[in-house]
Scaffold this active site. Structure first.
Site, PDB file in Angstrom:
ATOM      1  CG  ASP A  89      -0.100  -0.067   2.534  1.00  0.00           C
ATOM      2  OD1 ASP A  89       0.875  -0.853   2.573  1.00  0.00           O
ATOM      3  OD2 ASP A  89      -0.416   0.659   3.496  1.00  0.00           O
ATOM      4  CD  GLU A  90      -1.147   4.657   2.859  1.00  0.00           C
ATOM      5  OE1 GLU A  90      -2.066   5.443   3.104  1.00  0.00           O
ATOM      6  OE2 GLU A  90      -0.442   4.148   3.748  1.00  0.00           O
TER       7      GLU A  90
HETATM    8  C1  TNX Z   1      -3.854   3.958   5.540  1.00  0.00           C
HETATM    9  S1  TNX Z   1      -5.076   1.632   4.494  1.00  0.00           S
HETATM   10  C2  TNX Z   1      -2.891   2.988   5.672  1.00  0.00           C
HETATM   11  C3  TNX Z   1      -2.162   2.850   6.927  1.00  0.00           C
HETATM   12  C4  TNX Z   1      -2.608   3.863   7.937  1.00  0.00           C
HETATM   13  C5  TNX Z   1      -4.104   4.020   7.870  1.00  0.00           C
HETATM   14  C6  TNX Z   1      -4.658   4.913   8.923  1.00  0.00           C
HETATM   15  C7  TNX Z   1      -3.621   1.216   4.293  1.00  0.00           C
HETATM   16  C8  TNX Z   1      -3.416  -0.020   3.591  1.00  0.00           C
HETATM   17  N1  TNX Z   1      -2.648   2.015   4.753  1.00  0.00           N
HETATM   18  O1  TNX Z   1      -0.779   2.946   6.692  1.00  0.00           O
HETATM   19  O2  TNX Z   1      -2.225   3.416   9.188  1.00  0.00           O
HETATM   20  O3  TNX Z   1      -4.431   4.527   6.601  1.00  0.00           O
HETATM   21  O4  TNX Z   1      -6.053   4.907   8.913  1.00  0.00           O
END
Ligand code: TNX
Length: 552
Positions: free
Chosen positions: A343-344
């Site tokens: 993710d991200e």
């Molecule tokens: C998004 S959702 C993230 C996390 C954060 C979260 C906080 C996702 C896969 N990654 O790194 O902790 O939002 O709500």
């Protein structure tokens, strides 16, 4: 653990003395008169697939025995678990005897032919008459889930660690039940704040009450690396040495992790370990200079930004790291899945991201595991059989959603964790003292009122493997805080994962959910008393002996 064994001193107590011992003020007769009768059959969470009430109730008494088939470990374990739950509150001996199903009492039956076979790997049948309660299932998991249903049909004070007055009555009839989805998970982020083995075990026990079967541990992130890796010791020793806000952090030794796996398995939960890659890797980049493209170790990080870190996709060291970490974790993990995050990865180019995933997914397969990735993995080339964990929500772009749906049509499985429904770290209201709100406010009804089968348009319903409720812990550092965010929403996600769509009904659900409140009180769970739920008034006369009731 949570329950302490019931001492002989208390066993000698009877009648009014018991109530006094429990801190009660009402006389026993008054208490018995106020007893509203057993909970209606099926008045449990998650809602059972089929409920046929009728016939006389069964009463657990001092003479009740728990009968299990001779020589069957799984059934003996389920029987021992049930008796262990009920002994402190009832004060009864509840011996577990391997006499088989003949005779009165609570009977656990394994049946892998005929009716039993039709119940599947996790289904059960609970049949209640004046003479007996019979739980039958094909497998141990089914018996265990049936035990959880029986537990919820008993009064909330059955959860107490202190002896309580009876009667202990279960309504008559038959429940036949099996889950909608095979994957029903809860994720705990132990990276942003570290949680001890005992804290994780306590959460596992709570998950078991709602028939969850997967515990996803988010074991690494920018702020911390939480699992010992023999071939890369600084990951845990240095990368695990802090957390959000700069506290001491922590990590699980291999024995700690094995203990979590063992405890989860005793509650029929599979542990799904996650090593988040190639982003969310600052703790690793801080621990080993050679993982960085410029060969310079990053400083440890205790803030809450996301998206700034990336493994060095071009370097061979990265793949040695992935091979070693995945290999060691796979050996420790009996379950079929290994979550590789994904993710991200805002600091990794799309081409690098795809190249990284092309090299790392086969490593997971080579170690005998199935890949789970956050849904961004759909932007690369998901390995055959991979599961994508969808965490999008209303504001997720159409192109991103379409990519995930296309991957699902091409054969990827889906785990549904939409952030505006299933994220337990979202605030309930603007006044919730903990949590975040980037996906909106998530009150209890919002969390419950959606359908995992139809949530992602253009993805086939058949691709949905199940649901998961993630709990990110940027703002959460204690069990009381964790439980305040998880309860009541955790129960709703459990129902979406277990119960057939035909049972989905907010009006019914909120009533059944309300009945969980006193149970949580007895378990020492300081839940969010949502105004959307008609919680019964707490009965001031009963002190139920719950632990850890501090407000967050
Ligand atoms: C998004 S959702 C993230 C996390 C954060 C979260 C906080 C996702 C896969 N990654 O790194 O902790 O939002 O709500």
């Amino acid at each position: 653990m949570r329950r302490t064994s019931f001492g002989p001193r208390c066993l000698a107590l009877t009648g009014a003395a018991l109530l006094l011992a429990a801190g009660g003020t009402a006389a026993p007769a008054a208490s018995a008169a106020a007893e509203p009768g057993p909970a209606p059959l099926g008045h449990v969470v998650p809602a059972p697939a089929s409920v046929r009430p009728g016939g006389d109730p069964y009463e657990i008494t001092a003479r009740t025995v728990v009968r299990v088939p001779p020589g069957n470990r799984e059934a003996a374990r389920a029987g021992g678990y049930l008796a262990g739950l009920l002994r402190p509150s009832t004060g009864y001996r509840l011996p577990v005897v391997d006499s088989g199903a003949a005779g009165p009492g609570i009977r656990l039956v394994l049946d892998d032919e005929g009716a039993g076979a039709a119940l599947g790997a996790e289904g059960y049948r609970l049949s209640v008459t004046a003479r007996s309660v019979t739980i039958s299932a094909r497998e141990g998991a089914g018996l265990f889930h049936g035990v959880q249903t029986l537990r919820q049909l008993l009064p909330a004070r059955a959860e107490s660690t202190v002896r309580q007055p009876g009667p202990w009555t279960v309504a008559g009839g038959v429940v036949t039940d099996a889950p909608r989805y095979g994957y029903r998970g809860a994720m705990l982020d132990v990276a942003r704040h570290f949680f001890t083995v005992d804290q994780v075990k306590r959460y596992v026990d709570q998950l078991a009450l709602y028939k969850y079967n997967a515990l996803h541990l988010h074991l690494s992130d920018d702020q911390g690396w939480r699992i010992a890796v023999g071939s890369w010791p600084r990951l845990a020793a240095y990368g695990g040495s802090t957390q959000v806000g700069g506290g001491p952090g922590g990590f699980y030794s291999k024995d700690d992790y094995r203990e979590i796996v063992r405890h989860a398995a005793s509650r029929y939960l599979t542990v799904v370990p996650e090593i988040d890659m190639p982003g969310h890797t600052n703790a690793a980049l801080a621990s080993y200079a050679r993982l960085n493209c410029d060969g310079v170790a990053r400083p440890l990080y205790t803030g809450t930004e996301v998206g700034f870190s990336s493994l060095c996709v071009a370097k061979q060291d990265t793949y040695e790291f992935a091979e070693d970490v995945i290999g060691e974790l796979a050996v420790l993990t009996p379950g079929p899945y290994l979550h590789i995050g994904g993710d991200e990865a805002h600091s990794t180019s799309p081409a690098d991201y795809a190249a990284f995933m092309d090299r790392v997914q086969p490593v997971v397969a080579r170690h005998g595991k199935t890949v789970i990735g956050w849904h961004q993995l759909a932007g690369a080339r998901p390995a055959p059989g991979a599961l994508l964990q969808y965490w999008g929500y209303g504001r997720t772009g159409a192109a991103e959603r379409a990519r995930v749906a296309a991957a699902a049509r091409a054969g990827a499985g889906l785990i549904l964790s939409p952030a505006d429904r299933a994220y337990l770290d979202m605030k309930y209201t603007k006044d919730t003292p903990l949590g975040l709100q980037w996906a909106g406010l998530v009150e209890v009804r919002q969390s419950y009122d959606w359908d995992p089968g139809g949530y992602l348009t253009d993805a086939p319903a058949s691709a949905v493997a199940g649901v998961e409720a993630p709990l990110w812990t940027e703002t959460i550092s204690t069990s009381a805080q964790l439980e305040y965010m998880a309860f009541p929403r955790l129960a709703g996600i459990a129902e979406l994962g277990w119960s057939p769509p035909a049972t989905h009904d907010w009006a019914s659900y909120r009533g059944r959910l309300a009945a969980q409140g006193p149970r949580w009180d007895a378990l020492g769970i300081a839940y969010y008393r949502s105004p959307q739920v008609p919680w019964p008034h707490p009965s001031p006369g009963l002190r139920l002996g719950g632990k850890g009731r501090s407000r967050p």
